[in-house]
Design a protein around this motif. Structure first.
Motif, PDB file in Angstrom:
ATOM      1  N   GLN A   1       0.829  -1.208   0.000  1.00 32.69           N
ATOM      2  CA  GLN A   1       0.000   0.000   0.000  1.00 32.69           C
ATOM      3  C   GLN A   1       0.860   1.253   0.000  1.00 32.69           C
ATOM      4  OE1 GLN A   1      -2.287   1.061   3.613  1.00 32.69           O
ATOM      5  NE2 GLN A   1      -1.323  -0.709   4.608  1.00 32.69           N
ATOM      6  N   GLY A   2       1.996   1.203   0.721  1.00 31.34           N
ATOM      7  CA  GLY A   2       2.902   2.348   0.701  1.00 31.34           C
ATOM      8  C   GLY A   2       3.492   2.584  -0.671  1.00 31.34           C
TER       9      GLY A   2
ATOM     10  N   SER B   1       1.443   6.827  -6.703  1.00 29.07           N
ATOM     11  CA  SER B   1       0.404   7.808  -7.025  1.00 29.07           C
ATOM     12  C   SER B   1       0.930   9.232  -6.891  1.00 29.07           C
ATOM     13  CB  SER B   1      -0.803   7.615  -6.097  1.00 29.07           C
ATOM     14  OG  SER B   1      -1.379   6.353  -6.263  1.00 29.07           O
ATOM     15  N   VAL B   2       1.652   9.505  -5.805  1.00 25.81           N
ATOM     16  CA  VAL B   2       2.178  10.855  -5.582  1.00 25.81           C
ATOM     17  C   VAL B   2       3.210  11.208  -6.656  1.00 25.81           C
ATOM     18  CG1 VAL B   2       3.392  12.349  -3.957  1.00 25.81           C
ATOM     19  CG2 VAL B   2       1.740  10.694  -3.104  1.00 25.81           C
ATOM     20  N   VAL B   3       4.091  10.244  -6.964  1.00 28.95           N
ATOM     21  CA  VAL B   3       5.106  10.490  -8.008  1.00 28.95           C
ATOM     22  C   VAL B   3       4.432  10.705  -9.359  1.00 28.95           C
ATOM     23  CG1 VAL B   3       7.010   9.420  -9.286  1.00 28.95           C
ATOM     24  CG2 VAL B   3       6.938   9.248  -6.792  1.00 28.95           C
ATOM     25  N   SER B   4       3.376   9.918  -9.650  1.00 31.15           N
ATOM     26  CA  SER B   4       2.658  10.086 -10.919  1.00 31.15           C
ATOM     27  C   SER B   4       2.041  11.470 -11.008  1.00 31.15           C
ATOM     28  CB  SER B   4       1.574   9.017 -11.045  1.00 31.15           C
ATOM     29  OG  SER B   4       2.137   7.728 -11.042  1.00 31.15           O
ATOM     30  N   THR B   5       1.399  11.935  -9.933  1.00 31.36           N
ATOM     31  CA  THR B   5       0.834  13.284  -9.914  1.00 31.36           C
ATOM     32  C   THR B   5       1.932  14.329 -10.101  1.00 31.36           C
ATOM     33  OG1 THR B   5      -0.981  12.593  -8.475  1.00 31.36           O
ATOM     34  CG2 THR B   5      -0.457  14.942  -8.517  1.00 31.36           C
ATOM     35  N   TYR B   6       3.033  14.123  -9.435  1.00 31.58           N
ATOM     36  CA  TYR B   6       4.181  15.054  -9.525  1.00 31.58           C
ATOM     37  C   TYR B   6       4.563  15.284 -10.988  1.00 31.58           C
ATOM     38  CZ  TYR B   6       9.019  16.703  -8.749  1.00 31.58           C
ATOM     39  OH  TYR B   6      10.190  17.428  -8.755  1.00 31.58           O
TER      40      TYR B   6
ATOM     41  N   VAL C   1      -2.626  13.443   0.560  1.00 32.94           N
ATOM     42  CA  VAL C   1      -3.700  13.507   1.564  1.00 32.94           C
ATOM     43  C   VAL C   1      -4.858  12.593   1.185  1.00 32.94           C
ATOM     44  CG1 VAL C   1      -5.449  15.009   2.589  1.00 32.94           C
ATOM     45  CG2 VAL C   1      -3.108  15.827   2.364  1.00 32.94           C
ATOM     46  N   PHE C   2      -5.286  12.623  -0.091  1.00 33.15           N
ATOM     47  CA  PHE C   2      -6.422  11.789  -0.496  1.00 33.15           C
ATOM     48  C   PHE C   2      -6.031  10.309  -0.557  1.00 33.15           C
ATOM     49  CE2 PHE C   2      -8.558  15.691  -1.567  1.00 33.15           C
ATOM     50  CZ  PHE C   2      -9.891  15.367  -1.381  1.00 33.15           C
ATOM     51  N   SER C   3      -4.781  10.037  -0.899  1.00 29.28           N
ATOM     52  CA  SER C   3      -4.325   8.655  -0.817  1.00 29.28           C
ATOM     53  C   SER C   3      -4.409   8.170   0.620  1.00 29.28           C
ATOM     54  CB  SER C   3      -2.890   8.555  -1.333  1.00 29.28           C
ATOM     55  OG  SER C   3      -2.416   7.236  -1.250  1.00 29.28           O
ATOM     56  N   ASN C   4      -4.057   9.061   1.535  1.00 25.28           N
ATOM     57  CA  ASN C   4      -4.169   8.776   2.972  1.00 25.28           C
ATOM     58  C   ASN C   4      -5.613   8.431   3.346  1.00 25.28           C
ATOM     59  OD1 ASN C   4      -4.544   9.339   5.834  1.00 25.28           O
ATOM     60  ND2 ASN C   4      -2.515  10.241   5.838  1.00 25.28           N
ATOM     61  N   LEU C   5      -6.554   9.238   2.868  1.00 24.07           N
ATOM     62  CA  LEU C   5      -7.964   9.021   3.204  1.00 24.07           C
ATOM     63  C   LEU C   5      -8.498   7.736   2.580  1.00 24.07           C
ATOM     64  CD1 LEU C   5      -9.370  12.663   2.823  1.00 24.07           C
ATOM     65  CD2 LEU C   5      -8.910  11.420   4.933  1.00 24.07           C
ATOM     66  N   PHE C   6      -8.154   7.484   1.319  1.00 24.85           N
ATOM     67  CA  PHE C   6      -8.642   6.273   0.663  1.00 24.85           C
ATOM     68  C   PHE C   6      -8.039   5.016   1.297  1.00 24.85           C
ATOM     69  CE2 PHE C   6      -9.149   9.103  -3.283  1.00 24.85           C
ATOM     70  CZ  PHE C   6     -10.458   9.398  -2.948  1.00 24.85           C
ATOM     71  N   LEU C   7      -6.814   5.130   1.798  1.00 19.60           N
ATOM     72  CA  LEU C   7      -6.194   3.986   2.474  1.00 19.60           C
ATOM     73  C   LEU C   7      -6.935   3.635   3.762  1.00 19.60           C
ATOM     74  CD1 LEU C   7      -2.347   4.523   2.015  1.00 19.60           C
ATOM     75  CD2 LEU C   7      -3.756   2.696   1.066  1.00 19.60           C
TER      76      LEU C   7
ATOM     77  N   ALA D   1      -4.869   9.430  -6.880  1.00 19.16           N
ATOM     78  CA  ALA D   1      -4.826   8.813  -5.544  1.00 19.16           C
ATOM     79  C   ALA D   1      -5.802   7.658  -5.458  1.00 19.16           C
ATOM     80  CB  ALA D   1      -5.146   9.864  -4.488  1.00 19.16           C
ATOM     81  N   PHE D   2      -6.993   7.830  -6.023  1.00 20.10           N
ATOM     82  CA  PHE D   2      -8.013   6.788  -5.958  1.00 20.10           C
ATOM     83  C   PHE D   2      -7.591   5.555  -6.758  1.00 20.10           C
ATOM     84  CE2 PHE D   2     -11.854   4.775  -7.714  1.00 20.10           C
ATOM     85  CZ  PHE D   2     -12.472   4.404  -6.531  1.00 20.10           C
ATOM     86  N   ILE D   3      -7.017   5.774  -7.943  1.00 20.31           N
ATOM     87  CA  ILE D   3      -6.589   4.637  -8.778  1.00 20.31           C
ATOM     88  C   ILE D   3      -5.504   3.838  -8.070  1.00 20.31           C
ATOM     89  CG2 ILE D   3      -5.409   4.013 -10.918  1.00 20.31           C
ATOM     90  CD1 ILE D   3      -6.850   6.405 -12.234  1.00 20.31           C
ATOM     91  N   GLY D   4      -4.557   4.526  -7.423  1.00 17.50           N
ATOM     92  CA  GLY D   4      -3.481   3.833  -6.706  1.00 17.50           C
ATOM     93  C   GLY D   4      -4.011   2.965  -5.580  1.00 17.50           C
TER      94      GLY D   4
END
Length: 789
Positions: free
Chosen positions: A662-663, A669-674, A699-705, A768-771
């Protein structure tokens, strides 16, 4: 204060303070102070078991001093005092009876045996026992710690309370993470110093890495879980004296239970009425036959009123249940009391102008009183033996055949007619059989330990559904066994009778030595050493003594056996949810560390996170989100699982792998957005747009996790049907803070953010959601693989 995590937090706070960042330093120090204060309050309460033992002997008593009878506090009794004991007195010291008149006492506080014991001249009486019949004069031969209760108290004091399984596991996990963080910190500092000649920058980067890598929230998360778990149990009439013990109860493999007052009600009850041709069970009936009513009346009229004897009380209660008339008991003309030589109680009652004799007592004595022939003696003896094997206490009742014109001078001065047998039992608590069944379904072995007779113990064991209930060992039986033989017996036998406090203590210690996690329940002084020695001591709140309550970790306020299983369920739920929270915390730290240092190490064009962003993530969002896991309902199969093995780590292989996965997906996801924002959606070439969008994804990856980690084995979609009130609060609160930090002037400059347009913001959320979606699919597959290995 000596825990590695606390020391690390203090050290980092001091570094931040020296660097002039007082806000972050105070935030970290505040969390340290909160953790320490709550832990101190919960864990360091003074144990008062010895004080409870002293207060147990505090009732007032009559003593003879200087030829005078004076009344003093029980605690002021000294060696050599002469005590005058009457019905209803609590004995304040161990003593020897010098003279007695039909003296009997209830020693259930010490022995667990609810039936009164008759005492004669020269015999010992014990501190804490209750005088239920007769009177006596005795000489004190032991006080304080030298009494039997005092010896139990010393054994309690000798037993130290160790750390729980989870506390040991978390300490080990924190130590290992600390070593990993320290190693990486040194490597990073050496890299900057040797390769780039930036030693100071390397030191600061290493410390920042330690902050990002270490889950500082874990002690706070544990405190929250245990504090709220203890509160939840208190609403179910379970008082937790050490909140961290809840998790250990969830891992219990053996439940050792005292019988009297725990499995049974410690209150005698009329169970059966046996006549020449009929045996009538009085349990769960609203009406009985006329002959049974007659026998109840005879037993009532042959009893003393008021009485402290539990059988007399049971007869009175039975009279009230079946609406019998007991007024004749007030007209007693003469009594022939129960004596060691004459085991019958006879009362002469006046009925109009004539007299009748009512008798009750041991069956053998009543048979003799009625002058039964050999055939009838054999018949009633067989009936008596059958009832005794079923666990009943049996009395026979008789009445004079014809009315008498004169009061008899002797107990056998009339002709008696045998009416039947009246049987007593200490009834089990109604909830116990279902609780035992639940325990077996949960993989928990139940052992009954009692001071009662083997046949009675065997009968109770059958009623509550214990396995191998026909196999019973007495304290004398297993005290003669070698350790190897005793361990073999312990694997099969679930019923132990006629055991002493020393035997109970020995049983618990042997079970622990075999690797079992032992929960011991009890309510008497005699249970206290075993309660203290067990991994989890569970005392009864209503009927339990102060000594038992103070020696225990958990007190059942309603004395309900089922509350123990509720504690097990909540203990398992806490551990299960704590694993979810730990997996989540490890998972969200990976993208924090990765996106902080990948741009530095690989010379990317934009640095995404600074120290204030890390603090924002770790000290605001993460602790708040973990509250979601504390509120998460138990999974459907929680009480169908076997207890976890004590050697099973909190961070097992499955959790470690899924946390890394998950990490990794979150970091991806964050790198892809970057890079997506940097290359396609950053039209103004503003570096802050890239860092802001990357932070939104984080942050949203955090919430979806959070949604994905609600179950370690089910998909987040299947878990959606189970409501969790904290999810909406956390989502709304986190998103609101995020929006304010991006779009509120002044606040966004503090966080070095810039407003994003709709496409940039929605793209960051979508990535974030896709990841997390990919992780959720992978998690289910990994879980199935580990379960099949």
């Amino acid at each position: 204060m000596t825990e590695p995590m606390i020391l690390l937090l203090i050290s980092i706070s001091i570094v931040y303070l020296l660097l002039g960042d007082r806000g972050e330093a105070l935030l970290l120090l505040g969390s340290v102070i909160g953790i320490v204060c709550i832990t101190f309050y919960q864990e360091k309460k003074t144990e008062t078991a010895i004080s409870a033992l002293r207060s147990l002997a505090s009732p007032r008593t009559n003593v003879i001093r200087d030829g005078q009878i004076i009344r003093i506090e029980g605690k002021d009794v000294v060696y050599g005092d002469l005590l005058i004991l009457n019905e209803g007195d609590r004995i304040p010291a161990d003593a020897e009876l010098l003279s007695d008149r039909l003296f009997s006492c209830d020693e259930s506080l010490l022995t667990g045996e609810s039936i009164p014991v008759n005492k004669g001249m020269g015999q010992s009486v014990y501190c804490g026992a209750l005088v239920v019949g007769g009177e006596g004069v005795c000489k004190v031969n032991a006080v304080g710690n030298h009494t039997e209760i005092g010896k139990i108290g010393r054994k309690i004091a000798d037993e130290t309370v160790g750390k729980t399984l989870l506390e040991i596991e978390v300490a080990r996990l924190v130590r290992n993470l600390f070593l990993v963080a320290a190693g990486l910190c040194i490597l990073l500092a050496l890299y900057f110093g040797i390769v780039k000649s930036l030693w100071l920058q390397g030191l600061l980067s290493g410390l920042t890495l330690a902050i990002g890598l270490m889950p500082e929230e874990l002690p706070l998360v544990m405190t929250i879980f245990f504090a709220l778990g203890a509160y939840r149990l208190s609403t179910k009439n379970v008082l937790v004296r050490r909140s961290s013990i809840i998790e250990t109860l969830g891992a219990a493999t053996v439940l050792c239970s005292d019988k009297t007052g725990t499995i049974t009600k410690n209150k005698m009850k009329v169970g059966k009425i046996t006549t020449k041709g009929v045996e009538e069970n009085l349990e769960h009936v609203n009406e009985v036959s006329d002959i049974s009513k007659t026998i109840i009346q005879i037993a009532y009229f042959a009893s003393k009123h008021p009485s402290f004897d539990p059988m007399d009380i049971a007869i009175t209660d039975c009279m009230n249940v079946f609406h019998q008339n007991g007024n004749l008991s007030l007209l007693s003309i003469k009594d022939f009391p129960l004596t060691p030589e004459q085991l019958t109680m006879i009362r002469v009652l006046k009925e109009e102008n004539e007299f009748s004799c009512y008798a009750k007592g041991s069956p053998e004595a009543v048979f003799e009183l009625c002058q039964l022939d050999t055939e009838n003696v054999q018949y009633w003896t067989n009936k008596t033996n059958k009832l005794a094997k079923e666990g009943y206490r049996v009395l026979a009742v008789a009445k004079s055949k014809i009315p008498l014109k004169n009061i008899p001078e002797e107990r056998n001065g009339a002709l008696y007619e045998m009416y039947g047998l009246i049987s007593f039992l200490d009834p089990i608590r109604e909830i116990v059989p279902s609780a035992v069944k639940t325990a077996y379904e949960s993989g928990i072995r139940v052992i009954m330990i009692t001071g009662d007779y083997p046949e009675t113990a065997k009968n109770i064991a059958k009623q509550i559904g214990l396995k191998n209930s026909d196999l019973v060992y007495t304290g004398k039986d297993f005290s003669n066994l070698e350790d190897k033989e005793f361990k073999k017996v312990l694997k099969e036998c679930n019923v132990f009778s006629r055991v002493s406090p020393e035997d109970k203590w020995k049983l618990v210690r042997f079970l622990k030595s075999e690797g079992e996690i032992v929960a011991m329940t009890g309510d008497g002084v005699n249970d206290a050493p075993a309660l203290r020695t067990a991994n989890i001591g569970v005392a009864m709140g209503k009927r339990g003594t102060d000594v038992a309550r103070e020696a225990a970790d958990i007190v059942l306020l309603d004395d309900s056996f089922s509350s123990i299983l509720e504690s097990v369920r909540i203990g398992r739920q806490i551990f299960d949810n704590l694993k979810k929270a730990l997996g989540y915390l490890i998972g969200v730290h990976i993208p924090i560390v990765g996106i902080t240092f990948l741009p530095i190490l690989l010379n990317w064009p934009v640095v995404v996170l600074s120290a204030i962003h890390i603090v924002f993530m770790e000290m605001v969002i993460d602790p708040t989100c973990t509250i979601v896991f504390e509120k998460e309902d138990a999974e459907f199969d929680l009480m169908k699982r076997k207890p976890r093995v004590s050697s099973e780590p909190l961070l097992d292989r499955e959790l470690f792998v899924t946390s890394l996965i998950q990490g990794a997906f979150s970091l991806l996801s964050v790198v892809s957005t970057y890079w997506f924002i940097h290359m396609f959606l950053n039209h103004d070439s503003n570096n802050q747009v890239v860092s802001t969008a990357s932070f939104v994804t984080l942050v949203f990856s955090n919430l979806f996790l959070i949604l994905a980690n609600r179950s370690l084995h089910e998909s987040m979609w299947s878990r959606m049907r189970i409501r969790n009130s904290m999810i909406n609060i956390v989502f709304i609160g986190t998103i609101a803070v995020l929006l304010l930090s991006i779009y509120l002037p002044g606040l966004n400059s503090l966080f070095r953010f810039v407003p994003l347009n709709f496409l940039q913001f929605s793209s960051a959320i979508l990535v974030a959601f896709i990841g997390v979606l990919f992780y959720d699919i992978t998690k289910v597959s990994v879980s199935k693989w580990f379960r099949n290995v």
